[in-house]
Design a protein around this motif. Structure first.
Motif, PDB file in Angstrom:
ATOM      1  N   MET A   1     -41.944 -67.459 -57.416  1.00  0.00           N
ATOM      2  CA  MET A   1     -41.653 -67.860 -58.787  1.00  0.00           C
ATOM      3  C   MET A   1     -40.227 -68.393 -58.839  1.00  0.00           C
ATOM      4  O   MET A   1     -39.295 -67.665 -59.148  1.00  0.00           O
ATOM      5  N   ASP A   2     -40.105 -69.661 -58.552  1.00  0.00           N
ATOM      6  CA  ASP A   2     -38.801 -70.325 -58.560  1.00  0.00           C
ATOM      7  C   ASP A   2     -38.151 -70.266 -59.937  1.00  0.00           C
ATOM      8  O   ASP A   2     -38.804 -70.511 -60.952  1.00  0.00           O
ATOM      9  N   GLY A   3     -36.870 -69.932 -59.970  1.00  0.00           N
ATOM     10  CA  GLY A   3     -36.125 -69.937 -61.221  1.00  0.00           C
ATOM     11  C   GLY A   3     -36.405 -68.760 -62.123  1.00  0.00           C
ATOM     12  O   GLY A   3     -36.011 -68.751 -63.281  1.00  0.00           O
ATOM     13  N   VAL A   4     -37.117 -67.755 -61.613  1.00  0.00           N
ATOM     14  CA  VAL A   4     -37.446 -66.557 -62.380  1.00  0.00           C
ATOM     15  C   VAL A   4     -36.718 -65.381 -61.740  1.00  0.00           C
ATOM     16  O   VAL A   4     -36.695 -65.254 -60.520  1.00  0.00           O
ATOM     17  N   SER A   5     -36.122 -64.520 -62.566  1.00  0.00           N
ATOM     18  CA  SER A   5     -35.494 -63.300 -62.045  1.00  0.00           C
ATOM     19  C   SER A   5     -36.433 -62.129 -62.280  1.00  0.00           C
ATOM     20  O   SER A   5     -36.765 -61.817 -63.424  1.00  0.00           O
ATOM     21  N   ILE A   6     -36.885 -61.507 -61.191  1.00  0.00           N
ATOM     22  CA  ILE A   6     -37.680 -60.287 -61.250  1.00  0.00           C
ATOM     23  C   ILE A   6     -36.778 -59.205 -60.662  1.00  0.00           C
ATOM     24  O   ILE A   6     -36.462 -59.230 -59.476  1.00  0.00           O
ATOM     25  N   ILE A   7     -36.363 -58.250 -61.497  1.00  0.00           N
ATOM     26  CA  ILE A   7     -35.320 -57.310 -61.091  1.00  0.00           C
ATOM     27  C   ILE A   7     -35.834 -55.876 -61.182  1.00  0.00           C
ATOM     28  O   ILE A   7     -36.285 -55.432 -62.248  1.00  0.00           O
ATOM     29  N   ASP A   8     -35.759 -55.159 -60.059  1.00  0.00           N
ATOM     30  CA  ASP A   8     -36.042 -53.729 -60.060  1.00  0.00           C
ATOM     31  C   ASP A   8     -34.901 -53.025 -60.785  1.00  0.00           C
ATOM     32  O   ASP A   8     -33.743 -53.422 -60.659  1.00  0.00           O
ATOM     33  N   PHE A   9     -35.253 -51.957 -61.525  1.00  0.00           N
ATOM     34  CA  PHE A   9     -34.208 -51.194 -62.211  1.00  0.00           C
ATOM     35  C   PHE A   9     -34.611 -49.731 -62.241  1.00  0.00           C
ATOM     36  O   PHE A   9     -35.729 -49.399 -62.647  1.00  0.00           O
ATOM     37  N   ASN A  10     -33.722 -48.853 -61.817  1.00  0.00           N
ATOM     38  CA  ASN A  10     -33.965 -47.408 -61.800  1.00  0.00           C
ATOM     39  C   ASN A  10     -35.296 -47.052 -61.135  1.00  0.00           C
ATOM     40  O   ASN A  10     -36.055 -46.217 -61.635  1.00  0.00           O
ATOM     41  N   GLY A  11     -35.581 -47.728 -60.029  1.00  0.00           N
ATOM     42  CA  GLY A  11     -36.798 -47.438 -59.283  1.00  0.00           C
ATOM     43  C   GLY A  11     -38.063 -48.018 -59.869  1.00  0.00           C
ATOM     44  O   GLY A  11     -39.159 -47.739 -59.387  1.00  0.00           O
ATOM     45  N   LYS A  12     -37.945 -48.821 -60.906  1.00  0.00           N
ATOM     46  CA  LYS A  12     -39.114 -49.451 -61.546  1.00  0.00           C
ATOM     47  C   LYS A  12     -39.121 -50.936 -61.205  1.00  0.00           C
ATOM     48  O   LYS A  12     -38.112 -51.629 -61.379  1.00  0.00           O
ATOM     49  N   THR A  13     -40.275 -51.407 -60.750  1.00  0.00           N
ATOM     50  CA  THR A  13     -40.447 -52.799 -60.374  1.00  0.00           C
ATOM     51  C   THR A  13     -41.414 -53.465 -61.346  1.00  0.00           C
ATOM     52  O   THR A  13     -42.507 -52.925 -61.597  1.00  0.00           O
ATOM     53  N   PRO A  14     -41.072 -54.623 -61.912  1.00  0.00           N
ATOM     54  CA  PRO A  14     -42.027 -55.326 -62.771  1.00  0.00           C
ATOM     55  C   PRO A  14     -43.338 -55.596 -62.027  1.00  0.00           C
ATOM     56  O   PRO A  14     -43.336 -55.906 -60.835  1.00  0.00           O
ATOM     57  N   ARG A  15     -44.443 -55.449 -62.733  1.00  0.00           N
ATOM     58  CA  ARG A  15     -45.774 -55.699 -62.192  1.00  0.00           C
ATOM     59  C   ARG A  15     -46.391 -56.848 -62.981  1.00  0.00           C
ATOM     60  O   ARG A  15     -46.570 -56.732 -64.198  1.00  0.00           O
ATOM     61  N   ILE A  16     -46.693 -57.922 -62.274  1.00  0.00           N
ATOM     62  CA  ILE A  16     -47.169 -59.142 -62.919  1.00  0.00           C
ATOM     63  C   ILE A  16     -48.497 -59.537 -62.290  1.00  0.00           C
ATOM     64  O   ILE A  16     -48.582 -59.730 -61.074  1.00  0.00           O
ATOM     65  N   ASP A  17     -49.525 -59.649 -63.112  1.00  0.00           N
ATOM     66  CA  ASP A  17     -50.825 -60.069 -62.596  1.00  0.00           C
ATOM     67  C   ASP A  17     -50.701 -61.467 -62.000  1.00  0.00           C
ATOM     68  O   ASP A  17     -50.022 -62.329 -62.573  1.00  0.00           O
ATOM     69  N   PRO A  18     -51.341 -61.730 -60.866  1.00  0.00           N
ATOM     70  CA  PRO A  18     -51.220 -63.039 -60.220  1.00  0.00           C
ATOM     71  C   PRO A  18     -51.700 -64.211 -61.083  1.00  0.00           C
ATOM     72  O   PRO A  18     -51.274 -65.346 -60.873  1.00  0.00           O
ATOM     73  N   ARG A  47     -36.839 -56.838 -70.941  1.00  0.00           N
ATOM     74  CA  ARG A  47     -35.953 -55.870 -70.295  1.00  0.00           C
ATOM     75  C   ARG A  47     -36.469 -54.451 -70.513  1.00  0.00           C
ATOM     76  O   ARG A  47     -36.227 -53.827 -71.535  1.00  0.00           O
ATOM     77  N   GLY A  48     -37.184 -53.936 -69.507  1.00  0.00           N
ATOM     78  CA  GLY A  48     -37.725 -52.583 -69.534  1.00  0.00           C
ATOM     79  C   GLY A  48     -36.831 -51.617 -68.796  1.00  0.00           C
ATOM     80  O   GLY A  48     -37.251 -51.004 -67.828  1.00  0.00           O
ATOM     81  N   ASP A  49     -35.604 -51.487 -69.258  1.00  0.00           N
ATOM     82  CA  ASP A  49     -34.627 -50.642 -68.568  1.00  0.00           C
ATOM     83  C   ASP A  49     -34.525 -49.235 -69.137  1.00  0.00           C
ATOM     84  O   ASP A  49     -34.229 -48.293 -68.411  1.00  0.00           O
ATOM     85  N   VAL A  50     -34.767 -49.051 -70.430  1.00  0.00           N
ATOM     86  CA  VAL A  50     -34.617 -47.730 -71.043  1.00  0.00           C
ATOM     87  C   VAL A  50     -35.941 -47.159 -71.539  1.00  0.00           C
ATOM     88  O   VAL A  50     -35.993 -46.038 -72.042  1.00  0.00           O
TER      89      VAL A  50
END
Length: 182
Positions: A1-18, A47-50
């Motif tokens: 995914m060019d130009g997209v930031s997928i960032i792990d935070f506090n041990g949580k990784t975004p999950r995106i259906d293909p 932003r799913g950080d909290v």
């Protein structure tokens, strides 16, 4: 995914259906889940950080929208943001700690605040601000700042909103091809 930031935070990784479309410029952080055929358009921030964020199947989050959640610093456990299936969120909306049930609609530039609920087929009109703890009932349209009940939507108007969801699902497929070719 060019130009997209997928960032792990506090041990949580975004999950995106293909099958989901994530447009360039998006920032997806932490405990975020995006369902099948959903579309997250250009320059959105989820932003799913909290707390957590969920986006259901075939829902679309249009350009420039910010989605966040409430941490519960008030001692009440906070409010995740949950977007059901077949929902439409207009450009530049701000959605915070909200439950948007299946087939719900949030208009352009609208704001939802902690603990708000939009029931199935309910609509917050463009520019509306739904203040904390308020609920829009099924098939009601609220608008204004602060938002208040304006009217009940007809079956045809609710069906029109669903046509918008179908339109965005097809448009996302075309944009996905263009982004890959780009």
């Amino acid at each position: 995914m060019d130009g997209v930031s997928i960032i792990d935070f506090n041990g949580k990784t975004p999950r995106i259906d293909p099958s989901a479309f994530i447009a360039p410029g998006c920032r997806i952080i932490g405990d975020v889940e995006i369902g099948p055929e959903a579309s997250i358009w250009y320059n959105c921030v989820l932003r799913g950080d909290v707390n957590f964020i969920r986006v259901g199947a075939r829902s679309n989050v249009q350009d420039g929208t910010v989605i966040h959640c409430d941490s519960g610093n008030d001692g009440k456990g906070g409010h995740p943001t949950i977007i059901g299936e077949d929902c439409l969120i207009g450009h530049m909306a701000m959605v915070h700690g909200t439950l948007l049930k299946d087939r719900g609609f949030i208009g352009l530039g609208a704001i939802t605040m902690d603990g708000t609920v939009i029931e199935s087929g309910g609509m917050l009109a463009a520019g509306g601000m739904l203040t904390p703890g308020k609920t829009i009932a099924a098939n009601e349209m609220w608008g204004g700042r602060p938002a208040r009940l304006m009217r009940t939507l007809t079956d045809e108007q609710v069906a029109g909103n669903l046509m918008g969801v179908a339109h965005y699902r097809q448009l996302a497929k075309a944009h996905a091809v263009a982004v890959r070719a780009g």
